[in-house]
Design a protein around this motif. Structure first.
Motif, short mmCIF file in Angstrom:
data_model
loop_
_atom_site.label_atom_id
_atom_site.label_comp_id
_atom_site.label_asym_id
_atom_site.label_seq_id
_atom_site.Cartn_x
_atom_site.Cartn_y
_atom_site.Cartn_z
N LYS A 91 -4.22 44.98 97.85
CA LYS A 91 -3.92 45.19 99.01
C LYS A 91 -2.49 43.83 99.54
CE LYS A 91 -7.93 44.86 102.83
NZ LYS A 91 -8.03 43.92 103.44
N GLU B 91 0.40 44.70 102.28
CA GLU B 91 0.51 44.06 103.19
C GLU B 91 2.11 42.88 103.22
OE1 GLU B 91 -2.85 41.47 104.86
OE2 GLU B 91 -3.62 42.96 103.74
N LYS C 215 4.73 45.11 103.28
CA LYS C 215 5.23 46.01 104.84
C LYS C 215 6.15 45.30 105.74
CE LYS C 215 2.60 48.83 108.05
NZ LYS C 215 0.73 48.91 108.54
N LYS D 260 2.78 35.75 111.18
CA LYS D 260 2.62 35.88 109.85
C LYS D 260 4.15 35.11 109.13
CE LYS D 260 0.34 40.21 110.76
NZ LYS D 260 0.46 41.93 110.84
N THR E 149 -1.15 37.08 104.86
CA THR E 149 -1.93 38.43 104.94
C THR E 149 -3.30 38.44 105.10
OG1 THR E 149 -3.06 38.38 102.28
CG2 THR E 149 -0.64 38.97 102.48
N SER E 150 -4.02 39.89 104.85
CA SER E 150 -5.74 39.29 105.47
C SER E 150 -6.35 38.67 105.38
CB SER E 150 -6.33 41.18 106.41
OG SER E 150 -5.86 41.20 105.16
#
Length: 348
Positions: A11, A15, A18, A147, A164-165
């Motif tokens: 994951k 992220e 991207k 970010k 990231t999240s």
């Protein structure tokens, strides 16, 4: 237990990829010499996950084609700013080399300009200075300031922190000259009379060539990520447990032996240990029994860490632990010794 960790890392990779893809597309728009990284998922060879929160991403350079290896000039009499020196700059180590623009039969005019070129040499430090400025500007123009943050660095290496999240990931962004269909002379591989990997895989690997990374001031670093990807992909074609051993070893390293954001031992070190062990034990029957095969790998890792010496798989005169912190290595060695005294397999 292996799956959730693997899922989290996947994951994070998605992220980060991207965000970096967006960033490099903007950089490429501003300066055609740099190419955007592709969006080809977790198996993108431009992305190396060294640890769960430490990635290395190579950014391909455009406009250099038709590479040929040749004996380059030995002595350079300049600083990275172009000032003349009385004595020469030191020669490259085994894994490093000079690079002249004349070594390419086709080259964009921009590679001949003084912002990256001194006396015909393409100078990594200069490429990194140009690249760093582009990264800083592109973060702003892509509205990514919340970010992505450029981290301070003592050298011209470009490191960014990406939110990231789940967590923050540190990414080293490295400009790379991709050299397909050519194999460097320094990589005298495969070694004679070796049964692993098979000849067909060796040929496929050599056809994919290598890269030169801008990771030091004067010298470009040899990198074999495409070849390594092919090796990893075909590891268990005989139904063995090599990949399982690698995955479990990586999780044990991250959870028990060598945790933290900047571990002294990375997934790349483990991969190298795996390659050497596969070469030493090439037979299918050596990889049928997981506990036995796993212990062999950990013993090899323990030996390398204890001796502070791990040979690069392709360029054998290179010690991948040469610049590692020795007390950190000794701590990992002692944890590995404890495990080997009483190997408890807490993982399936």
């Amino acid at each position: 237990q292996v799956e959730p960790r693997h899922y989290q890392v996947s994951k994070a990779v998605e992220e980060v990829q991207k965000i970096i893809q967006q960033l490099t597309a903007e950089i490429s728009y501003k300066a055609t010499r740099f190419q955007a990284i592709s969006n080809s998922g977790i198996h993108n060879e431009n992305i190396k996950v060294l640890a769960p929160s430490q990635f290395l991403i190579t950014v391909p350079l455009r406009g250099l084609a038709g590479y040929r290896e040749r004996q380059v000039r030995h002595w350079r009499y300049y600083t990275v700013h172009g000032a003349k020196l009385l004595s020469s700059v030191r020669d490259p180590e085994e894994l490093h080399q000079w690079l002249e623009v004349e070594q390419f039969s086709k080259s964009l005019q921009q590679w001949h300009e003084t912002d990256v070129n001194i006396e015909g040499d393409l100078v990594p430090a200069k490429v990194l200075i140009v690249f760093r400025e582009l990264v800083e500007k592109s973060i702003v123009s892509c509205n990514l300031s919340s970010k992505v943050t450029v981290l301070e660095s003592f050298s011209s290496v470009v490191r960014v922190a990406v939110e990231t999240s789940e967590s923050q990931v540190e990414v080293e962004l490295v400009p790379a000259v991709e050299i397909p269909t050519c194999w460097p002379e320094k990589a005298r591989w495969p070694r004679c009379l070796k049964r692993w990997p098979c000849q067909e895989i060796v040929q496929r690997m050599k056809l994919l060539g290598f890269d030169l990374l801008a990771r030091s001031s004067y010298h470009w670093q040899l990198c074999f990520s495409r070849a390594e990807h092919i090796l990893m992909e075909g590891l268990d074609e005989d139904g063995g447990c090599r990949l399982k051993c690698f995955r479990v070893m990586r999780q044990m390293k991250e959870d028990v032996w060598c945790a933290g954001n900047k571990p002294v031992i990375t997934a790349y070190h483990l991969q190298t240990v795996l390659f050497w062990t596969c070469e030493k034990y090439p037979r299918t029957k050596d990889w049928r029994c997981f506990p036995e095969a796993f212990l062999r790998l950990v013993q090899k890792l323990h030996k390398c860490v204890s001796q502070h010496f791990l040979k690069h798989y392709f360029v054998k005169n290179t010690n991948l632990l040469k610049y590692a912190n020795t007390s950190d290595l000794d701590l990992v060695a002692s944890k590995l010794a404890v495990f080997l005294e009483n190997p408890v397999f807490c993982l399936d």
